[in-house]
Every structure is written in structure tokens, then in C-alpha cells.
Design a protein around this motif. Structure first.
Motif, PDB file in Angstrom:
ATOM      1  N   VAL A   1       0.751  -1.228  -0.190  1.00  0.00           N
ATOM      2  CA  VAL A   1      -0.073   0.056  -0.108  1.00  0.00           C
ATOM      3  C   VAL A   1       0.758   1.266   0.013  1.00  0.00           C
ATOM      4  O   VAL A   1       0.734   2.162  -0.951  1.00  0.00           O
ATOM      5  N   LEU A   2       1.682   1.357   0.767  1.00  0.00           N
ATOM      6  CA  LEU A   2       2.710   2.309   0.964  1.00  0.00           C
ATOM      7  C   LEU A   2       3.584   2.612  -0.345  1.00  0.00           C
ATOM      8  O   LEU A   2       3.636   3.756  -0.761  1.00  0.00           O
TER       9      LEU A   2
ATOM     10  N   SER B   1       1.161   4.150  -2.896  1.00  0.00           N
ATOM     11  CA  SER B   1       0.840   5.476  -2.523  1.00  0.00           C
ATOM     12  C   SER B   1       1.966   6.473  -2.714  1.00  0.00           C
ATOM     13  O   SER B   1       1.821   7.606  -3.400  1.00  0.00           O
ATOM     14  N   GLU B   2       3.055   6.050  -2.724  1.00  0.00           N
ATOM     15  CA  GLU B   2       4.306   7.002  -3.174  1.00  0.00           C
ATOM     16  C   GLU B   2       4.575   7.096  -4.543  1.00  0.00           C
ATOM     17  O   GLU B   2       4.530   8.174  -5.198  1.00  0.00           O
TER      18      GLU B   2
ATOM     19  N   ILE C   1      -0.410   9.658  -3.434  1.00  0.00           N
ATOM     20  CA  ILE C   1      -1.274   9.927  -2.490  1.00  0.00           C
ATOM     21  C   ILE C   1      -0.866   9.671  -1.102  1.00  0.00           C
ATOM     22  O   ILE C   1      -0.267   8.633  -0.918  1.00  0.00           O
TER      23      ILE C   1
ATOM     24  N   VAL D   1      -0.176   8.629   2.597  1.00  0.00           N
ATOM     25  CA  VAL D   1      -0.720   7.730   3.710  1.00  0.00           C
ATOM     26  C   VAL D   1       0.253   7.608   4.810  1.00  0.00           C
ATOM     27  O   VAL D   1       1.546   7.440   4.522  1.00  0.00           O
TER      28      VAL D   1
ATOM     29  N   VAL E   1      -6.897   0.414   5.901  1.00  0.00           N
ATOM     30  CA  VAL E   1      -6.590   2.257   5.509  1.00  0.00           C
ATOM     31  C   VAL E   1      -7.714   2.668   6.101  1.00  0.00           C
ATOM     32  O   VAL E   1      -8.808   2.616   6.062  1.00  0.00           O
TER      33      VAL E   1
ATOM     34  N   LYS F   1      -9.916   9.284  -3.174  1.00  0.00           N
ATOM     35  CA  LYS F   1      -8.467   8.932  -2.909  1.00  0.00           C
ATOM     36  C   LYS F   1      -8.282   7.523  -2.464  1.00  0.00           C
ATOM     37  O   LYS F   1      -7.365   6.754  -2.764  1.00  0.00           O
ATOM     38  N   ALA F   2      -9.044   6.975  -1.293  1.00  0.00           N
ATOM     39  CA  ALA F   2      -9.012   5.809  -1.062  1.00  0.00           C
ATOM     40  C   ALA F   2      -9.237   4.696  -2.099  1.00  0.00           C
ATOM     41  O   ALA F   2      -8.471   3.799  -2.197  1.00  0.00           O
TER      42      ALA F   2
ATOM     43  N   LEU G   1      -6.359   4.674  -4.181  1.00  0.00           N
ATOM     44  CA  LEU G   1      -5.026   4.003  -3.831  1.00  0.00           C
ATOM     45  C   LEU G   1      -5.224   2.174  -3.624  1.00  0.00           C
ATOM     46  O   LEU G   1      -4.277   1.716  -3.830  1.00  0.00           O
TER      47      LEU G   1
ATOM     48  N   THR H   1      -3.358  -0.670  -5.536  1.00  0.00           N
ATOM     49  CA  THR H   1      -2.550  -1.589  -4.815  1.00  0.00           C
ATOM     50  C   THR H   1      -3.094  -3.195  -5.464  1.00  0.00           C
ATOM     51  O   THR H   1      -1.973  -4.035  -5.565  1.00  0.00           O
TER      52      THR H   1
END
Length: 261
Positions: free
Chosen positions: A138-139, A142-143, A147, A149, A201, A231-232, A235, A239
Motif C-alpha cells: 500500500v505504501l 501511495s508513493e 497519495i 498515507v 486503511v 482517494k482511498a 489507492l 494496490t
């Protein structure tokens, strides 16, 4: 094999599955109706935590039936969403956070699949409640997509459906909690008991009682989720597109001690 699932509560209306199909899954704990669809050509199981029309309040969600149904469909990796209230200035309204630890203040929810006798007993390890490998995925996404997180939030789970009192919030803060919600426990525990990877999340939709300068309402949460949900969804979809089916963590071995005590 449907190896990936999304468990969504309030605010996941923006998550889009193609070629949707509604399933009926019978479990020892009741009937579950998950949705199956596709993202980037791979099958994803979507499960509405509260049921159709948000019918089940947090303390009456059939968590065991939900997790059992996903496992029976072949799911091995679960991403979940949760609306959370902030207890800390480090987590602000409108932000996305990854849960890392939890405090359990629920009261009446079945907490395990293993209740003795033929089922055995399991003292499942929860040193890292949320799968670190799934969190890293997830991270990384996001990068890549830009977005933000925030990682490392300690989540306190309350029974609900009422909001917490200011006195309770002060206690939770003293215990080290960062955000508060009503659904992550026992969901995360049950997933671990069945050897499934699970990450959640959190969407910060309000400030808790005693922090906010106004009365709390579900309408405020719903309104906050309109922007956060988009946004979620971006993301989570990103993922799922990159997740591998292999479980390189120790989640699959979490129930190897069933019945040894």
C-alpha cells in the motif's frame, strides 16, 4: 482462485469493479453475499462489511461469517477500509492512515473461530496485527501515485454504535491510541486465525469528542468521506493491480498451534 478481497464499510462507493457478479456463500455462522468483479483483469472479492444498505451496526456485524466466507472463496489477502476519528494532532481530518496496532474495547463480539472441543483452541499471535508485507505494498503504491498515507497509527476499537465520551477519549489518548473506530476488531484477528494477510486503511473523517468543537454526527462522517473515498479507491485499486498472490509473511502459519493448549 479469488485470492484478493476488499472489505469496505462507509465510503467505498468510488471503488469500481468490472463484470460484477453477486455470490451467495453459506458458512457455519450465516449466509454472506459478497460481490466478485475484476480490476486490471484480476478477480477481486468485495464484501460490504455492514451489508446491503448499511443495515448492520458495528456491534452486530457478523464478522465470523464474513471472514469465513472470504477464506472459503480462496481469498488470502484482504485490504479493508475504516472510517476513523482522530485522537491525535498527528492524524488530521481528510487524511489516510495505515493501522499498525490496536486496542480492543469491544464487549460482546465473538472473537475467535476456535472455541474448544472439536474446534480446538488457538492463542493467536498478534505482535504485528496488520500484515507488514501488505502494508508495504500500500505504501509503495501511495508513493508512486502521489497519495499521502501516514503509517503507524494505533487504532482503538470501541463497541458502538454510540460515539465515545470525552472521558473515554482522554483515556484512550493516555493509552497511546491515535485513532478510534468501531470495526477493525475482531475482523483483523479472525483473518489472522485463518492465515490470511490483512491490512486496513483508515479514513480520518472526524475529530473525536472533546477534540472537536462541535457535536458529533454520522452526517459529518458521511460528508467527509465524499472526498476521502475517491482517494482511498484510487489507492486500493492501484494496490490490487500490483499485489502478488504469494504470502511471503508469517500470516499463513498463524494457526499452526490450534489445539495444542
Amino acid at each position: 482462485m479469488r485470492q484478493f478481497a476488499l472489505i469496505g464499510g462507509t465510503g467505498v462507493e468510488n471503488f469500481t469493479l468490472m463484470d460484477q457478479c453477486l455470490l451467495t456463500v453459506e458458512t457455519p455462522y450465516g449466509t454472506v453475499h459478497p460481490m466478485v468483479g475484476k480490476i486490471a483483469g484480476r478477480e477481486i472479492v468485495f464484501l460490504s462489511r455492514h451489508g446491503h444498505g448499511h443495515a448492520a451496526p458495528p456491534h452486530l456485524v457478523n464478522y465470523r461469517a464474513n471472514i469465513w466466507a472470504l477464506h472459503s472463496l480462496g481469498v488470502r489477502k484482504i485490504l479493508a477500509t475504516a472510517a476513523v476519528g482522530s485522537l491525535s494532532r498527528n492524524y488530521r481530518l481528510g487524511e489516510l492512515v495505515l493501522l499498525s496496532q490496536f486496542l480492543d474495547f469491544t464487549k460482546s463480539r465473538p472473537q475467535t473461530f476456535f472455541e474448544g472441543e472439536d474446534q480446538g483452541v488457538l492463542h493467536v499471535d498478534m505482535t504485528e496485527p496488520y500484515c507488514p508485507y501488505l502494508k508495504k505494498a500500500v505504501l509503495d503504491v501511495s508513493e508512486k501515485i502521489g497519495i499521502v498515507v501516514k503509517d503507524g497509527a494505533c487504532y482503538v476499537c470501541t463497541e458502538g454504535p454510540r460515539f465515545e465520551t470525552p472521558a473515554e477519549i482522554r483515556m484512550f489518548q493516555q493509552l497511546g491510541a491515535d485513532v478510534v473506530g468501531m470495526t477493525s476488531v475482531p475482523e483483523v484477528v479472525l483473518a489472522r486465525e485463518l492465515g490470511m494477510c490483512y491490512a486496513s486503511v483508515g479514513m480520518v473523517t472526524n475529530e473525536a469528542a472533546g477534540i472537536a468543537d462541535h457535536r458529533l454526527s454520522h452526517a459529518e462522517v458521511t460528508e467527509s468521506l465524499k472526498n476521502l473515498g475517491r482517494k482511498a479507491a484510487e489507492l486500493l485499486q492501484g494496490t490490487f493491480e500490483v499485489l502478488s498472490p504469494e504470502q511471503s509473511c508469517w500470516c499463513p502459519s498463524a494457526n499452526q498451534e490450534v489445539g495444542k493448549f
